[in-house]
Design a protein around this motif. Structure first.
Motif, short mmCIF file in Angstrom:
data_model
loop_
_atom_site.label_atom_id
_atom_site.label_comp_id
_atom_site.label_asym_id
_atom_site.label_seq_id
_atom_site.Cartn_x
_atom_site.Cartn_y
_atom_site.Cartn_z
N ASP A 407 98.03 72.49 -2.14
CA ASP A 407 99.17 72.08 -1.32
C ASP A 407 100.11 73.27 -1.25
O ASP A 407 100.41 73.89 -2.26
N ARG A 408 100.56 73.62 -0.06
CA ARG A 408 101.36 74.84 0.08
C ARG A 408 102.67 74.76 -0.70
O ARG A 408 103.26 75.78 -1.04
N ARG A 409 103.14 73.55 -1.00
CA ARG A 409 104.37 73.42 -1.80
C ARG A 409 104.15 73.85 -3.24
O ARG A 409 105.12 74.16 -3.94
N GLU A 410 102.91 73.89 -3.70
CA GLU A 410 102.64 74.26 -5.09
C GLU A 410 102.78 75.76 -5.32
O GLU A 410 102.89 76.19 -6.47
N ARG A 411 102.74 76.55 -4.26
CA ARG A 411 102.95 77.99 -4.38
C ARG A 411 104.04 78.49 -3.46
O ARG A 411 104.27 79.68 -3.33
N THR A 455 110.03 74.20 1.48
CA THR A 455 110.39 73.07 2.33
C THR A 455 111.73 72.51 1.88
O THR A 455 112.09 72.56 0.70
N GLN A 456 112.47 71.92 2.82
CA GLN A 456 113.86 71.54 2.54
C GLN A 456 114.05 70.05 2.27
O GLN A 456 115.13 69.64 1.86
N THR A 457 113.05 69.21 2.49
CA THR A 457 113.24 67.79 2.24
C THR A 457 113.36 67.53 0.74
O THR A 457 112.80 68.26 -0.08
N GLU A 458 114.07 66.49 0.39
CA GLU A 458 114.30 66.18 -1.02
C GLU A 458 112.99 65.88 -1.74
O GLU A 458 112.77 66.32 -2.88
N ARG A 459 112.11 65.14 -1.10
CA ARG A 459 110.84 64.80 -1.73
C ARG A 459 109.99 66.06 -1.98
O ARG A 459 109.41 66.23 -3.06
N SER A 460 109.95 66.96 -1.01
CA SER A 460 109.17 68.18 -1.19
C SER A 460 109.76 69.08 -2.25
O SER A 460 109.04 69.74 -3.00
N ARG A 461 111.07 69.13 -2.36
CA ARG A 461 111.70 69.95 -3.39
C ARG A 461 111.39 69.40 -4.78
O ARG A 461 111.19 70.16 -5.73
N ARG A 462 111.36 68.08 -4.90
CA ARG A 462 110.98 67.48 -6.19
C ARG A 462 109.52 67.80 -6.50
O ARG A 462 109.16 68.06 -7.65
N MET A 499 116.82 80.48 -7.80
CA MET A 499 117.76 81.59 -7.71
C MET A 499 118.42 81.65 -6.34
O MET A 499 119.57 82.04 -6.22
N SER A 500 117.70 81.23 -5.30
CA SER A 500 118.26 81.33 -3.96
C SER A 500 119.38 80.32 -3.74
O SER A 500 120.13 80.43 -2.79
N ASP A 501 119.50 79.30 -4.62
CA ASP A 501 120.57 78.32 -4.47
C ASP A 501 121.90 78.83 -5.00
O ASP A 501 122.92 78.18 -4.83
N HIS A 502 121.91 79.97 -5.70
CA HIS A 502 123.13 80.50 -6.30
C HIS A 502 123.39 81.89 -5.74
O HIS A 502 122.59 82.80 -5.96
N PRO A 503 124.50 82.09 -5.03
CA PRO A 503 124.78 83.42 -4.47
C PRO A 503 124.87 84.47 -5.56
O PRO A 503 125.42 84.23 -6.63
N ARG A 504 124.31 85.65 -5.30
CA ARG A 504 124.34 86.75 -6.25
C ARG A 504 125.03 87.95 -5.59
O ARG A 504 125.02 88.09 -4.37
N PRO A 505 125.59 88.85 -6.38
CA PRO A 505 126.21 90.05 -5.80
C PRO A 505 125.15 91.00 -5.26
O PRO A 505 123.96 90.80 -5.42
N HIS A 506 125.63 92.07 -4.62
CA HIS A 506 124.78 93.15 -4.09
C HIS A 506 123.76 92.61 -3.07
O HIS A 506 122.57 92.77 -3.21
N GLY A 507 124.25 91.95 -2.06
CA GLY A 507 123.35 91.50 -1.00
C GLY A 507 123.11 90.02 -0.98
O GLY A 507 122.59 89.49 -0.03
#
Length: 799
Positions: A407-411, A455-462, A499-507
């Motif tokens: 399943d593409r969500r697994e990777r 994927t952005q749906t709640e079920r797919s994120r879980r 990590m992408s859910d939390h803004p980081r410095p330098h870009g």
């Protein structure tokens, strides 16, 4: 009439025969089994059905969490077991829905998968159909299942002849645009205007969307031409401008629209505009216009009487085993439906590679009727596609092929691109494509470079979070280093979502995502370069595939390398390519040795027996572990010596200084091994001058407290550079003394040797007191034996 299922060897044959037997008796599956088959899973219970009727409470509770094999019960293996199998090298199950079509496309689709009758086609009854005459009978058998609904007319091409200009001094493109808007309404179109030969009017050629914003669709034929002409003539039958309009063709979908628009641009370079005055300059802009601007207004539809399914496996998979697994998959998943299938074996494909044939992997094409004789229709939902992959993996494993459902969500894999979004540019090996629009190109690049896509749906994120925890557990619990490394690379890949859910410095998020992708590609590169067998000799085909994998990994890593990591990447890339160069040299040496062995096979067979006898004697004398350690390191010594000889002879292009440095480091390890008490190494050193010097230098280093231990060695077991330099400084000094003695004993012009008594030793000469000088005759003998041995080996290679 009695019926014996045991007479059939394969499962798919038994299933087919049982189904045909039941239907011949007027029986069929009971309603519960039929419902289960159509839904692609278990029949809903009464309580679950009731819950759905009253707001779906049961469904909400069911989707609250995930477990391994969610959705298919015992049929689907647990997620952990699938991940372990994938990390160990199992291939993913690939079941692709290639396209749908109407009944009028059946003949063309069967002709495609049969290579116009050159490849055998097999139907659901197991009958082999060959040649066009036999294939033509399929349409007659399937005709009652085809609705033969016509596809929508989406794009039309037209020509307008303007006999007199309203304003001869005005821009003909502005006049043409006004005429087309009056005749076509608010439809989207593109056109090119060119003056007529009579210098009074102009001709307009164009392409238009046949459906307007209110849903009115022109048919693109003579009737539609009359409708547009009536609008141009005016309400009272008087033409505002003397014009003649006619449609010259029509078609379905974006493929047709892109082709017509590109053809228009090819005939009117730089002179094609749209209804808003924008210029469409090239084929790329044409694709963007059709895919991004026109596509949403087409409301295109095609009949779905048949579907084209492709089952594929990796290159090198056993062809017959995969064919048998594909047969059983089709028999199970499409029981009761009519279908034909064809195996495409790369070694037997009659279609040329340049034309799209001879794909490097084995695959099976299947054309399936969407409706059964009983009136049931195949569902093509995401759950059904997942079930198909599960079934395909089961059948493959039953025939000895390691395959797992993925399943593409697994990777966090990127979404697949469709055939309408790309067009092929190179069909050699793995087909290269080019996107038909900027969006399509980005999607294609993301899939080919294996970028992250969450994927952005709640079920797919879980689901993705559950998969990440399973990868972590596999990396922690498994003993196999290769499985552990693969699992950890997947954890790093999936953690980038967190990590992408939390803004980081330098870009910020973009830089962090690039950095995560960079790390993931470096992990993949490390897995390719440093396997469990790091210097295993390869055949030329294996090496070429290995070199290509390294270059692809470097290319993917370079594309996402952050600016502050560029220096590190360049260093890693240089080291990886140097490693590939060493493997290339090993491969070439192996080929040369193979040719020499083939030319003198009887002598080599006798030599093999002698080698076995010598091995047994050495083991009996020194012990197995001592012999194995000595043999392993001496193979490295001989490899570098032979490479240096070939470099001297000009047979290979290699850096001799680099090879000599590598040999010196290996000899330093040999000296440490001999100084540590390896009796076989010390025995070999009696006839190998370099080994003896290395051992003596290592012993002197031990006496001076400079023992080469793990503190002075790298992780690879190579001695630190200062210690190695000390050892080989001693060796060079002793060789220098030997050469001095040889020069002293060399005859002069009159044939006599200079007397030692006549030559006074230089100041500080310790020849008479240095014990090492007393062994010069022995060293000369060892040097001569070494030179003779190397000369014999060189003669053997030249023969």
């Amino acid at each position: 009439m009695e019926f014996f299922l045991g007479a059939f060897e394969s499962e798919w044959e038994r299933r087919r025969a049982a189904l045909l037997h039941e239907r011949s008796l007027g029986r069929g599956k009971n309603s519960e089994e039929e419902e289960r088959r159509r839904r692609g899973g278990a029949v809903p219970t009464a309580s679950l059905t009731a819950g759905r009727k009253h707001g779906g409470a049961k469904r909400g509770r069911r989707s609250a969490g995930f477990r391994a094999g969610d959705g298919f019960g015992a049929r689907e293996p647990s997620m952990r077991s699938r991940f372990a199998s994938l990390a160990s090298g199992s291939q993913p199950a690939v079941v692709k829905m290639a396209s749908f079509g109407g009944g009028n496309r059946l003949g063309a689709m069967i002709g495609y998968i049969s290579r116009n009758g050159d490849v055998a086609v097999e139907n659901e009854r197991g009958e082999q159909l060959r040649g066009r005459n036999e294939l033509s009978t399929v349409r007659g058998e399937w005709d009652h299942l085809m609705k033969n609904r016509a596809e929508s007319r989406d794009i039309g091409s037209f020509v307008v002849e303007v006999k007199d200009q309203v304003d001869p001094a005005g821009d003909i493109h502005e006049q043409a645009r006004a005429i087309l808007k009056r005749g076509l309404g608010d439809r989207m179109f593109a056109f090119a205007a060119s003056p007529r030969n009579d210098d009074k009017g102009f001709t307009v050629e164009g392409v238009t969307v046949l459906r307007d914003s209110m849903g009115e669709r022109l048919t693109g034929d003579g009737k539609a031409s009359a409708i547009v002409q009536g609008r141009l003539d005016g309400d009272e039958g008087e033409q505002i401008v003397a014009t003649t309009f006619r449609f010259t063709g029509y078609g379905n979908g974006t493929d047709y629209g892109s082709a017509r628009l590109r053809d228009l641009i090819g005939r009117h370079q730089g002179a094609v505009q749209d209804e808003q005055g924008g210029v469409i300059a090239d084929a790329k802009q044409a694709g963007d216009v059709v895919q991004l601007k026109w596509r949403g207004g087409l409301h295109s539809r095609k009949p779905r009487d048949i579907m084209h399914v492709i089952l594929s496996a990796r290159a090198g998979t056993d062809v017959q085993a995969f064919h048998a697994a594909a047969r059983e998959f089709l028999a199970q998943e499409f029981a009761g439906y009519r279908y034909v299938s064809s195996l495409h074996d790369p070694s037997k494909d009659p279609k040329a590679e340049e034309a799209g044939g001879k794909r490097p992997h084995v695959h099976v094409h299947a054309i399936v009727a969407m409706r059964s004789d009983a009136g049931d229709r195949i569902e093509t939902t995401i759950a059904v596609f997942r079930r198909w992959r599960v079934t395909m993996a089961e059948k493959a494993r039953a025939h000895g092929i390691n395959m797992e459902m993925t399943d593409r969500r697994e990777r966090a894999s990127a979404s697949a691109y469709s055939k309408n979004q790309v067009r092929p540019t190179n069909r050699h090996g793995r087909t290269e494509h080019k996107g038909t629009s900027e969006v399509a190109q980005r999607r294609y690049d993301a899939k080919r470079s294996d970028r992250h896509s969450f994927t952005q749906t709640e079920r797919s994120r879980r689901y993705t979070d559950f998969a990440r925890r399973q990868w972590e557990a596999l990396a922690t619990e498994h003993d196999d280093k290769r499985v552990e490394g693969f699992a950890r690379s997947q954890v790093i890949r999936l953690e980038s979502e967190v990590m992408s859910d939390h803004p980081r410095p330098h870009g910020g998020r973009k830089t962090e995502r690039l950095r995560s992708q960079f790390i993931t590609h470096l992990v993949s590169l490390e897995e390719i370069v440093s396997r469990d067998e790091p210097m295993r000799q390869m055949s030329r085909s294996e090496f070429e595939a290995y070199e290509k994998r390294v270059e692809v990994a470097l290319f993917q890593a370079e594309r996402v390398t952050p600016a502050d990591e560029r220096a590190n990447f360049d260093e890693i890339a240089s080291a990886a390519r140097e490693h590939v160069s060493v493997r290339r040299e090993l491969m070439e040496l192996q080929e040369q040795n193979g040719e020499r062995i083939a030319s003198d096979e009887p002598r080599l067979r006798e030599g093999d027996n002698d080698a076995n006898v010598r091995w047994d004697k050495a083991v009996a004398c020194h012990g197995l572990r001592t012999v194995e350690a000595a043999n392993e390191i001496m193979l490295e010594v001989e490899h570098y010596r032979e490479a240096i000889d070939l470099a001297d002879a000009g047979e290979i292009s290699a850096n001799k200084a680099s090879l000599q440095a590598s040999l010196d480091l290996v000899l330093a390890r040999v000296g440490e091994l001999g100084a540590s008490g390896n009796t076989l190494i010390r025995e070999i050193a009696e006839v190998d001058h370099d080994l003896r010097i290395a051992i003596e230098a290592a012993e002197r280093a031990r006496e001076r407290g400079g023992k080469l231990t793990s503190e002075t060695s790298g992780s690879s077991g190579i001695p630190a550079v200062p210690a190695a330099q000390e050892i080989f400084r001693d060796r060079d000094d002793e060789l220098s003394r030997v050469r001095t003695e040889e020069q002293r004993n060399r005859p002069v012009a009159d044939g006599t040797r200079p007397s030692r008594d006549r030559a006074s030793p230089p100041s500080g000469d310790a020849t008479r007191t240095d014990p090492a000088q007393q062994h010069i005759p022995r060293l000369e003998q060892l040097q001569r034996e070494t030179d003779e041995r190397q000369e014999r080996e060189r003669d053997d290679r030249e023969r």
